[in-house]
Each structure stands twice: as structure tokens, then as C-alpha cells.
Design an enzyme around this catalytic site. Structure first.
Site, mmCIF file in Angstrom:
data_model
loop_
_atom_site.group_PDB
_atom_site.id
_atom_site.type_symbol
_atom_site.label_atom_id
_atom_site.label_comp_id
_atom_site.label_asym_id
_atom_site.label_seq_id
_atom_site.Cartn_x
_atom_site.Cartn_y
_atom_site.Cartn_z
ATOM 1 N N LYS A 1 5.232 -17.041 3.298
ATOM 2 C CA LYS A 1 6.214 -16.151 3.172
ATOM 3 C C LYS A 1 6.267 -15.958 1.493
ATOM 4 O O LYS A 1 5.363 -15.599 0.909
ATOM 5 C CB LYS A 1 7.426 -16.861 3.785
ATOM 6 N N ASP B 1 14.701 -26.680 6.081
ATOM 7 C CA ASP B 1 13.457 -25.842 6.301
ATOM 8 C C ASP B 1 13.443 -24.820 5.447
ATOM 9 O O ASP B 1 14.455 -23.793 5.329
ATOM 10 C CB ASP B 1 13.904 -25.179 7.896
ATOM 11 N N THR C 1 6.841 -23.148 5.857
ATOM 12 C CA THR C 1 5.670 -22.337 6.180
ATOM 13 C C THR C 1 5.047 -22.207 4.797
ATOM 14 O O THR C 1 5.511 -22.148 3.757
ATOM 15 C CB THR C 1 5.841 -21.128 6.965
ATOM 16 N N TYR D 1 -14.543 -29.383 12.820
ATOM 17 C CA TYR D 1 -13.403 -30.276 13.734
ATOM 18 C C TYR D 1 -13.315 -31.201 12.738
ATOM 19 O O TYR D 1 -14.061 -32.240 12.381
ATOM 20 C CB TYR D 1 -13.868 -30.661 15.007
ATOM 21 N N ARG E 1 -1.162 -18.011 6.577
ATOM 22 C CA ARG E 1 -0.383 -18.396 7.669
ATOM 23 C C ARG E 1 -0.430 -19.867 8.128
ATOM 24 O O ARG E 1 -1.570 -20.241 8.557
ATOM 25 C CB ARG E 1 -0.617 -17.726 9.062
ATOM 26 N N GLU F 1 -10.394 -33.891 13.247
ATOM 27 C CA GLU F 1 -9.315 -34.620 13.733
ATOM 28 C C GLU F 1 -8.740 -35.689 12.805
ATOM 29 O O GLU F 1 -10.028 -36.716 12.625
ATOM 30 C CB GLU F 1 -9.155 -35.135 15.134
#
Ligand code: DSN
Length: 423
Positions: A232, A203, A229, A57, A238, A59
């Protein structure tokens, strides 16, 4: 040898699940994958994405975490950030968004309040859900106004975009989309956004790899925020990234965490770092240009077989086919193509008289086949297969689809995909 042998621990623990993955490996190996938003990641990206980084973790951001034990995680994330900055030439990069939709939502959180007017391309015209389309949170929590393409050319009508922007003065304006076969004029959008007083977001999820490889102009000098993203054309795992000038860095970081997300997916961050390293190599420039060369060759071959292409062709990795004149609906064609070993998605075309779940078109692209080393000389046969499968769909000729499937599998066997175990 069964692909299962490549995941021995998984096979031993959960043979049922392992068999599903092995089947997917075979499917990806044997089929011609033409969905323009998909690709094959390298074995190195796959390895980086499946590591003990999963266990941590984190954060916060490198050097400013809410959990201890970040000695290595900080280095992983800082490396990904540095590589993103270097590759795209930006002041600031945030590599934590879980995917494209959360990345875009973070942009809203950074720059707008619920109820504000936002502007983007309409989904059926080639935009994205998160650009203010009604069924998305972005279109219900914000007041979405939408632009499209011209009916006669299939191209973005920049005069209409300007008129709408000046009438509506949106807080945020999106350019980019998911079914745009033509070069986006970022400078034109920037001049409109300046006049309208809007924050401009590019985008570039679909074309990030083309931008990195110099095969599409970069938005970086024109826009406030670049959203993308990573999976692609960029050929990473991903995930997503937000990039911006220093003046917006704090707002973007705060919006991603703690505004919207909790702990970043460190295993994904590692995969992104590897993909960015790969994208900085000369071979990736060659790849990006080959994606476009293949798409142009495929468009030519489809046009010569009488297909209607939205905007008459392509400048990038993507082709939008309107099947109306072939007398077959997009969904029927997509499903027939799937049975023929050619994987596409059915898609609306601009001004589609049919419904989104049963539209007139299919959307195809060349990122995946280019990753397998297919070249322009292969595109006539790809167009021929598409044509035969679409005609077979119209006639309900299942044996014809099986013949195409066997021919596709032969060519795919000769061009192994990156990241997949050899059969
Ligand atoms: N789902 C992506 C695509 O296929 O274009 C966009 O979000």
C-alpha cells in the site's frame, strides 16, 4: 509502441494473456487511481518480483531450512529482514506472510486459542475483516467484540474502547483499519491494552509507508506486534510482514511457519527487500509527506465543493466521503467515476443505513497519484472531476463522464507512473 513489447516472451507464448496485461498497463497509465490501498511499485520492485527466485522452495527461515540449495535465498530473506528491522526500528521481522489476512491469522495462532475473545474495530466503522468481524474466520473461530467511532465526530471513542476492553478482557486487541482518515493514538491503545491484559496488535497496512517516511507516528514503542502489508503506502509487492519485540519473535515465527504457511514466496521477499531499500531513502520521506499534503489539499477542495467527509477531513492518505447529501449511492458514484477514468471503491460510512454491498460512501486516497508526482496544486481539479462525475452519476449524464475521462487522461499523460512502460 504497444506495451506488449515489454514482455516479449509472454507475447510469444501467450498473446491472449499478454494482451490482458498490456490493457491493464494502459488502464493504470491513463486513469486517476484513488483507491487508498493501491500504489505503483517501481520498475526495480517489479523486476525483483519476477525472477527465478520463483523456482525455489524454502520452508523454514534463513540458516534453518527444510530444503537444500538456499545459498542465495537465505541472503535475500536475511536482507529483507535486516532492512525491515532498520526501517521500522524493531527487534524482529518476519517477511514471509503471504498477505495481510494470513499475517493477522498468524497473530491469532501465536497468542490465542479458538473461542477466545478478541477485539478490533468493526468493519463498517473502518476496521478490517480479520480484526474479528463475523464473516471472517477470525470472527467465527474467535469471539469478536468490536468498537467503532463516535457518531458526532467520526473519531475513535477511546473511552468506549477502554470500557469495552475492561468489560471483555480480550486476549488480542487490534488497532488500525482500512477506512480511518485520522491519526491512530497508539499510546492510548497501549494504555488500554495494558489495563485489560491484552496483546496489542497495530495493523498498519494502510499507513506503513507514512510511518516509514515519518508522516504518521510509529506504533513500535507501544504495541506487542506490528502487522502490515507491503503493497500500500509502503509501495512494495503484494505481501506482508509481522514485526515485534524479541520476546514475541519465536511465537510469531512459529505461527507463520509451520503454523500457517508452507514455503515463502521468495520472489515477493526480494521485491519487499527492494521496496524497503527504497523506503529508507530521503526521497521516500518526501513522498510520505507529499501523500499527506495531497490528501489534506484534496479534502479541503472537496469540502469547498460541499462534500461531506467522515471526521471532517484527513490526517493521512485517506478520505472517506459520505455521498448521502449528494443524492447518489456510493456504488452508483464509484461506477460512474470509473467510467470517468477515476478509480475508487464504494465503502460503508460509520452508522451507514445502507447495506455493505450498496453503501453510502466512497473511499479515496492519494498514494498512487503522489507516486506520479501530482502535487497539492493539482487537487482542486481532482476534486472538480470527482464533483462533476458524482453529479453526472446522479443525472445519468454519460457524455459528461466521457469529458472528464479525457481531461483525466491528459493530466495522467503528463505525469507518467513509476514501473509502467511509456505508451
Ligand atoms: N483490501 C484492503 C483495502 O483496500 O483496504 C484491506 O485489506
Amino acid at each position: 509502441m504497444s506495451a506488449n513489447h515489454h514482455h516479449p516472451a509472454l507475447l510469444a507464448t501467450d498473446p491472449e494473456l499478454a494482451s490482458f496485461i498490456a490493457a491493464e498497463e494502459s488502464l493504470q497509465a491513463q486513469t486517476l487511481r484513488l483507491i487508498p490501498s493501491e500504489n505503483y511499485v517501481s520498475a526495480a520492485v517489479l523486476e525483483a518480483s519476477g525472477t527465478v527466485l520463483q523456482n525455489k522452495y524454502s520452508e523454514g527461515y534463513p540458516g534453518r531450512r527444510y530444503y537444500e540449495g538456499q545459498q542465495n535465498i537465505d541472503r535475500v530473506e536475511a536482507l529483507a529482514v535486516e532492512r525491515a528491522k532498520g526501517l521500522f526500528g524493531v527487534d524482529h521481522a518476519n517477511v514471509q506472510p503471504y498477505s495481510g489476512s494470513p499475517a493477522n491469522l498468524a497473530v491469532y495462532l501465536a497468542f490465542a486459542k479458538p473461542g477466545d475473545t478478541v477485539m478490533g474495530m468493526a468493519l463498517p466503522m473502518g476496521g478490517h475483516l480479520t480484526h474479528g468481524w463475523g464473516v471472517s474466520a477470525t470472527g467465527s473461530w474467535f469471539r469478536g467484540v468490536q468498537y467503532g467511532v463516535r457518531a458526532d465526530t467520526g473519531l475513535i471513542d477511546y473511552d468506549a474502547v477502554r470500557d469495552l476492553a475492561l468489560a471483555e478482557r480480550p486476549k488480542i486487541m487490534f488497532c488500525g483499519g482500512t477506512a480511518l482518515p485520522r491519526t491512530i493514538d497508539f499510546a492510548a491503545f497501549a494504555s488500554i491494552a495494558r489495563e485489560a491484559g491484552s496483546v496489542l496488535v497495530a495493523d498498519v497496512a494502510h499507513i506503513a509507508g507514512l510511518i516509514a517516511g515519518g508522516a504518521h507516528p510509529s506504533p513500535v514503542d507501544h504495541v506487542d506486534v506490528v502487522s502490515t502489508t507491503t503493497h500500500k503506502t509502503l509501495r512494495g509487492p503484494r505481501g506482508a510482514m509481522l514485526m515485534c519485540r524479541e520476546e514475541h519473535a519465536k511465537a510469531i515465527d512459529k505461527a507463520v511457519f509451520p503454523g500457517l504457511q508452507g514455503g515463502p514466496h521468495n520472489q515477493t521477499t526480494a521485491g519487499i527487500a527492494v521496496a524497503l531499500h527504497e523506503a529508507a531513502q530521503p526521497a521516500f520521506t518526501t513522498y510520505a509527506h507529499a501523500v499527506v499534503a495531497n490528501a489534506k489539499a484534496l479534502a479541503e477542495a472537496l469540502l469547498s465543493r460541499g462534500f461531506d467527509l467522515v471526521s471532517g477531513g484527513t490526517d493521512n492518505h485517506l478520505i472517506l466521503m459520505d455521498l448521502t447529501s449528494r443524492g447518489v449511492a456510493g456504488k452508483v458514484a464509484a461506477k460512474a467515476l470509473d467510467r470517468a477514468g477515476i478509480v475508487v471503491n464504494y465503502n460503508t460510512v460509520p452508522f451507514d443505513p445502507r447495506k455493505p454491498f450498496d453503501p453510502s460512501g466512497i473511499r479515496i486516497g492519494t498514494p498512487s497519484l503522489t507516486s506520479r508526482g501530482l502535487a497539492p496544486e493539482h487537487m482542486p481539479v481532482v476534486a472538480e472531476w470527482i464533483s462533476r462525475a458524482v453529479d453526472a452519476a446522479a443525472k445519468g449524464d454519460e457524455p459528461a463522464l466521457a469529458v472528464v475521462r479525457a481531461e483525466v487522461a491528459d493530466l495522467m499523460a503528463a505525469h507518467p507512473a513509476p514501473g509502467l512502460p511509456l505508451a
